[in-house]
Structure formats: C-alpha cells, structure tokens
Design an enzyme around this catalytic site. Structure first.
Site, PDB file in Angstrom:
ATOM      1  N   HIS A 120       0.817  -1.227   0.000  1.00  0.00           N
ATOM      2  CA  HIS A 120       0.000   0.000   0.000  1.00  0.00           C
ATOM      3  C   HIS A 120       0.849   1.275   0.000  1.00  0.00           C
ATOM      4  CE1 HIS A 120      -2.870   3.064   1.093  1.00  0.00           C
ATOM      5  NE2 HIS A 120      -2.315   3.200   2.293  1.00  0.00           N
ATOM      6  N   HIS A 158       3.984   6.765   5.326  1.00  0.00           N
ATOM      7  CA  HIS A 158       2.820   7.518   5.802  1.00  0.00           C
ATOM      8  C   HIS A 158       1.975   6.780   6.831  1.00  0.00           C
ATOM      9  CE1 HIS A 158       0.328   5.375   2.791  1.00  0.00           C
ATOM     10  NE2 HIS A 158      -0.676   5.687   3.581  1.00  0.00           N
ATOM     11  N   GLU A 160       0.898   5.685  12.481  1.00  0.00           N
ATOM     12  CA  GLU A 160      -0.466   5.336  12.846  1.00  0.00           C
ATOM     13  C   GLU A 160      -0.614   3.845  13.156  1.00  0.00           C
ATOM     14  OE1 GLU A 160      -3.353   7.203  10.311  1.00  0.00           O
ATOM     15  OE2 GLU A 160      -4.651   5.449  10.470  1.00  0.00           O
ATOM     16  N   ASP A 161       0.045   3.009  12.390  1.00  0.00           N
ATOM     17  CA  ASP A 161      -0.257   1.574  12.450  1.00  0.00           C
ATOM     18  C   ASP A 161       0.859   0.693  13.003  1.00  0.00           C
ATOM     19  OD1 ASP A 161      -2.721   2.054  11.367  1.00  0.00           O
ATOM     20  OD2 ASP A 161      -2.089   1.710   9.306  1.00  0.00           O
ATOM     21  N   ASP A 211      -3.098   8.433  -1.127  1.00  0.00           N
ATOM     22  CA  ASP A 211      -3.480   7.385  -0.173  1.00  0.00           C
ATOM     23  C   ASP A 211      -4.920   6.949  -0.438  1.00  0.00           C
ATOM     24  OD1 ASP A 211      -3.474   5.811   2.230  1.00  0.00           O
ATOM     25  OD2 ASP A 211      -4.434   7.478   3.293  1.00  0.00           O
ATOM     26  N   ASP A 246     -22.401  11.548 -24.606  1.00  0.00           N
ATOM     27  CA  ASP A 246     -20.993  11.929 -24.698  1.00  0.00           C
ATOM     28  C   ASP A 246     -20.765  12.619 -26.040  1.00  0.00           C
ATOM     29  OD1 ASP A 246     -18.309  12.131 -24.178  1.00  0.00           O
ATOM     30  OD2 ASP A 246     -17.847  10.048 -24.695  1.00  0.00           O
TER      31      ASP A 246
END
Ligand code: MN
Length: 593
Positions: free
Chosen positions: A83, A107, A111-112, A172, A289
């Site tokens: 990820h 990133h 947090e994790d 993200d 379109d």
C-alpha cells in the site's frame, strides 16, 4: 534492499499470528534480485522526471517502512507494504519530489506500527515527519466520535504549512479506493461517499485533474456500479468514434498549419464520471458523450485566440457555448478556451484550446510546481492555489470544534463560486454572496465599517446577491463623507447582516465583533463557555482536541477545584494560565497512571 542496520530507532513491526502457508511459501520462493527489487519501478519513475533524485533516501524509507509493517496484511491478503509503495508510486507519477515519496512510503508507520514520530524525525528529519504527521489519524480511543473531524482539521492545518500533506492524502485515498473491492459493501459505500464529499473537491481545488478523474471514476464505480458498467459498455462499443476523431483532428491540423499556428491536436476523451453527470443532467436514456478535441498551442496566450479564429472559420460555432477561462480563470486557476462547434456530419464537437503551460497546470495543478520546479521557488508554500487554503485557515482560530470546522469546510467545498471585481482586482466568493461578504474579504476593517455598496455603478442594498462579473465598490464610514448622501450609522456591523451573509468568513467576523463588543459584566455561564473555548484553542496549538469533558473533569478534581466550571472560570479570570492547564491535561492523558 539495503537495511541501514545501525540507523533505525525502532526496527521490527507488528506480528501477525496466522500467516497462510501459501503466503509463507511465496515469500520463501521469491529471491531478491535487482529486477524484483520493489523500489526499482518507483525509482525509475522518479528519476524519469527528476534525473538527479536521491534514490538512496527512497530505499532507506522503504526499508524502515517494510520492516515496521512486516507481518501486517491488507484486507486483500497482500503484504501491507504494497500500500505505501503504491501511494509513493502515485506521487512519483504526479512528479512529486523525493521528500514527498519518502513520506508516502512512511505515511502509515506512525499510525499503524510502533514506530514513533520522534523516531521518524530523528531518522528522516522534520520535513518528512511533518508530512507523515499531517496524514496520521487521531486515535478514536481518545477523541471518540470527534476523531474523524479532528483528523481532517489537523490535515488542513498541516497542509497550510506544506501542501504536500494533501497530495499524499489524496494518493493514499486513491489507492484505497482502487483496492476497495476487498471491503464489505457497507464500508465501500461509506468510504466512497466520504471521498466524494471532501477529497474530490479538495483535489479539484488543487487543480490536479489527473488524480481527480481517477477518483471520480472509482467513486462512481463503487456508488453506481450499474451506471458505471453501462457507460463502460457504451464507451467500448462505438465503432465510429475513433474514425470521427481522427477525421476532425486531421482537419484541425490542416487549418492551423495553414494559419501558421504551431500546435498539437489530440482527441480528448471524457472520463466516465463526466459522461455520467451529463447523462443524468440531460435526462438521456443512453449515455451522453460528445466528441472532443484539445488544441495545445506552442506559443504565447494570444495564439489560443488565433487558433480559436481558425476553428470558428472551419466549423460554425454554437452560439453561447464559448467560454474564455484564459481571461477569467476558474477558481482553481484552470485556464483554457472552450468552444462548441458543428463538426463534420452536423455532429456537435467540443474544442479546448490552451498553451502548453496551461495544459500542464490543467493536468497537474499544484503538483505542476513540483514536477516542473522553478529555481528559488518553494513550491510547498508559494502557490496561488493555496489562497483558498489560506482563506479556510483564517476561520481556524474562530471555530471551536472540529465538527464545526468540517461543516464549514464541506460548505466551502460544495459551494459554487463566483468572481467579482473590486478595488481593481478579481475576488472569488461563494455564489450568493453579498456586498458584506465582499467587504469582509477585502479586510476585517472594511467589513466592520461598511455602509453602502455600488454594483456596476449603481447603489444597491448590502443584502443584494452578487453575480459573476459584477464590478463592486464598497463604501465605509470614512469614504462616505461627501461621496454619498448617507446618514452616518453607528460604527460596527449590524446583527441583521448575519441573516444574509454567505461566507463562513464573514459570519465569523461578525460574530467576533459582537463577542468583542459585549457589555462589560460577563456572566458565569459566559465565562464557562469562554473558558472551554480557550482550552479548546490552546489544545489545538498542540494538535489535540477533546471529544468530551471527562479528562477536564478529572483534571479539575486532581488539581483540587470543586468542579469543572470553577476551573474554566479560573482560566478566563487568568488565575491559572490556559497553557498550564493544557500541559497538565496532556500529561494526564498521555501518562494515565
Ligand atoms: Mn494509507
């Protein structure tokens, strides 16, 4: 992969208890070589745009992120590190700088995993740490329901200092949306809707069309899967579409060459979401379109108008469909000429005309400043697109809680905007704004003391709705003398303005004025309210907030106050400094024993 062994402050990630055998086998069978090195593709993309980039720094970031996330897996079953690597790849494709890619790789570590912001700062420096901190979510356990709103507010504040925070957040979310299929239908819908409400408009404000198109389409795929499938089917089954475009592109090239305008002409297909929107808006039974081409001129802005002349001579323009976003750029600084003509076979054809520079910034928006850096310019903080962000941040000190901030942000993002002219310059306001909104946009003082307005040369009530292109003059008490025959009203805003002003900025300024000009002899309940607000604002300086009163009550008790209210009054009376209270509060919450 070169793990810099002596370097990291804390190696070793969370352990997963059950790793399927097949995955362990796969891990055993894959042997590292230069070609499968996971960072190779990222490094190649990055170097293709920034040839001198520091690839070792990327590898170092990857090594730490990989070791911290080791043993963690995504819902899809992939190793978690896939990820952040994909997020960094999206940033690299936008042309972002090395610092952004490092922060993208790292990133989710704070947090994790048990990697801390302090360790990150000492390993990679304050710039990377600021970016990672800006996208790190607040803990639900401490902030409760307020966590989501507080997280967005924190991100916006961090982006005010460095806009790269928002670009990482958008990348993200884009990767999470791409891989949303692994989630339950309910959480897919929830995440898709949140993306549509806040992140897509943010992306639009930053002008990054390249990201916005994909976000739009992936949101549509999750929220309207049937409509998405219908458009997909339609787009892939129209045999005359390509030949028609080839024909018009060739005809346009011929006339431009004849008129000596150097330009590139290409078909410019619309993305699915935009087809879907037009289909719904026009109530069409089949996807709607129109053929569309783009002309990118290799010359000054005036060449765009010359190209427009050539095109209008070749094909008859449809009246009322010409838009000049060069003379009057959109609020995200998008610039281009748009026209609609009757093309060959009497088919309606859309034509976009722009210079190369306009084309770049239409595609990459704020990221263009990183992709095509100018020497001596700090792209993280210098861009004009940030004017909007700065305006949002000026509400900040006036907004007490995160939920209210998020509400204002949503309003601002949902708002269509108009451009009016005042004091000889264009000013962007929310649609429906009045001269009072404009006056506050020109300055707090102009707002507080505004008395009258002229719209396009005529005196008009302060509550009049302004329209796109209006030329407006604001008169304050000091310039009213002699100029206008007005009785001078008492200084300061009127309460009734609150009924018609449109922008959150004007609303807050008016409320602020009344708060400051209150009668002396403030009541206890006002002091309690003010004390709570003061604590809230002081917490904000530390990027913290409160979901409820519980921690404050505990602190009041610990410090020997009879109740919370007494503590709050003490803060207002300055018998105790708000900074002291907040320091004690943070210490108590972070070290609960
Ligand atoms: Mn993430």
């Amino acid at each position: 992969m070169d793990v810099d062994a002596g370097h990291s402050a804390a190696l070793g990630g969370a352990r997963s208890t059950e790793i399927p055998l097949s995955r362990r086998l796969r891990a055993l069978l894959s042997w590292p070589s230069a070609e499968d090195d996971p960072v190779t593709r990222l490094a190649r993309t990055h170097r293709s745009i920034h040839p001198g980039a520091d690839i070792a720094a990327l590898r170092r970031s990857y090594a730490i992120a990989e070791s911290m996330h080791r043993g963690q897996f995504r819902k899809s079953g992939d190793a978690y590190i896939t990820h952040p690597l994909a997020v960094a790849q999206i940033c690299a494709e936008l042309g972002m700088d090395t610092v952004t890619l490092m922060a993208a790789l790292l990133h989710d570590t704070v947090e994790d995993t048990r990697y801390t912001l302090q360790a990150l700062t000492s390993d990679f420096g304050p710039e990377v740490a600021h970016l990672v901190d800006g996208v790190t979510k607040f803990d639900k356990a401490f902030y409760g329901k307020a966590a989501e709103a507080e997280t967005i507010r924190k991100m916006i504040i961090a982006a005010g200092k460095d806009v790269r925070v928002l670009i990482i957040k958008l990348a993200d979310r884009l990767h999470n949306m791409r891989t949303l299929d692994a989630r339950s239908p309910a959480s897919r819908a929830r995440i898709a809707r949140a993306t549509q409400e806040v992140l897509v408009p943010l992306c639009d404000r930053l002008g990054i069309q390249k990201l916005k198109r994909e976000l739009d389409d992936v949101v549509l795929r999750h929220l309207e899967p049937e409509a998405y499938a219908r458009i997909d089917e339609f787009v892939n089954n129209r045999p005359d579409w390509e030949p028609y475009h080839n024909d018009v592109v060739n005809q346009a090239r011929v006339v431009l060459r004849r008129d000596k305008i150097v330009a590139e002409v290409k078909a410019r297909p619309r993305h699915y979401y935009s087809i879907w929107k037009d289909t719904v808006a026009g109530n069409h039974s089949v996807p709607f379109d129109l053929p569309r081409i783009a002309i990118v001129v290799d010359g000054p802005d005036t060449d765009c108008y010359a190209a427009l002349g050539s095109i209008h001579c070749l094909w008859r323009p449809v009246p009322g469909r010409f838009k000049d976003f060069i003379a009057a750029p959109k609020n995200n600084l998008y610039r281009s000429l748009h026209t609609t003509v009757i093309g060959p076979g009497e088919r309606t054809l859309e034509v976009l005309i722009r210079t190369r520079a306009m084309d770049r910034s239409a595609e990459y928006g704020i990221a263009a400043d990183f992709r095509y850096p100018k020497p001596g310019v700090n792209a993280a903080t210098s861009t004009k697109q940030l004017d909007w962000l700065r305006r949002v941040l000026t509400w900040e000190p006036d907004t007490i809680d995160g939920a209210q901030f998020l509400q204002s942000l949503r309003c601002d993002l949902a708002e269509t905007q108009i451009q009016v002219f005042a004091e000889g310059r264009p000013i962007i306001l929310p649609a429906g704004s009045t001269p009072v909104d404009l006056a506050y946009e020109l300055g707090t003082d102009r707002g507080d003391h505004c008395l009258a307005a002229k719209i396009n040369g005529r005196l008009a009530p302060l509550s009049s709705e302004l329209e796109e292109g209006d030329v407006v003059e604001i008169f304050t008490e000091s310039d009213a003398h002699g100029e206008l025959d007005l009785k001078v009203a008492p200084p300061g805003p009127r309460r009734e303005w609150l009924r018609f002003v449109k922008s959150p900025h004007a609303q807050m300024q008016i409320n602020r004025w009344f708060a400051e000009h209150q009668e002396p002899g403030i009541s206890i309940s006002d002091k309690v309210r003010l004390g709570r607000a003061t604590i809230g604002l002081t917490l904000r300086k530390h990027n913290r907030g409160l979901a409820n009163d519980l921690p404050l009550r505990r602190l009041a008790e610990m410090q020997g106050y009879p109740d919370l209210e007494t503590l709050l009054v003490a803060v207002v009376d300055r018998t105790v400094e708000p900074d002291t209270v907040v320091e004690q509060l943070i210490a108590m919450v972070d070290r609960p024993e």
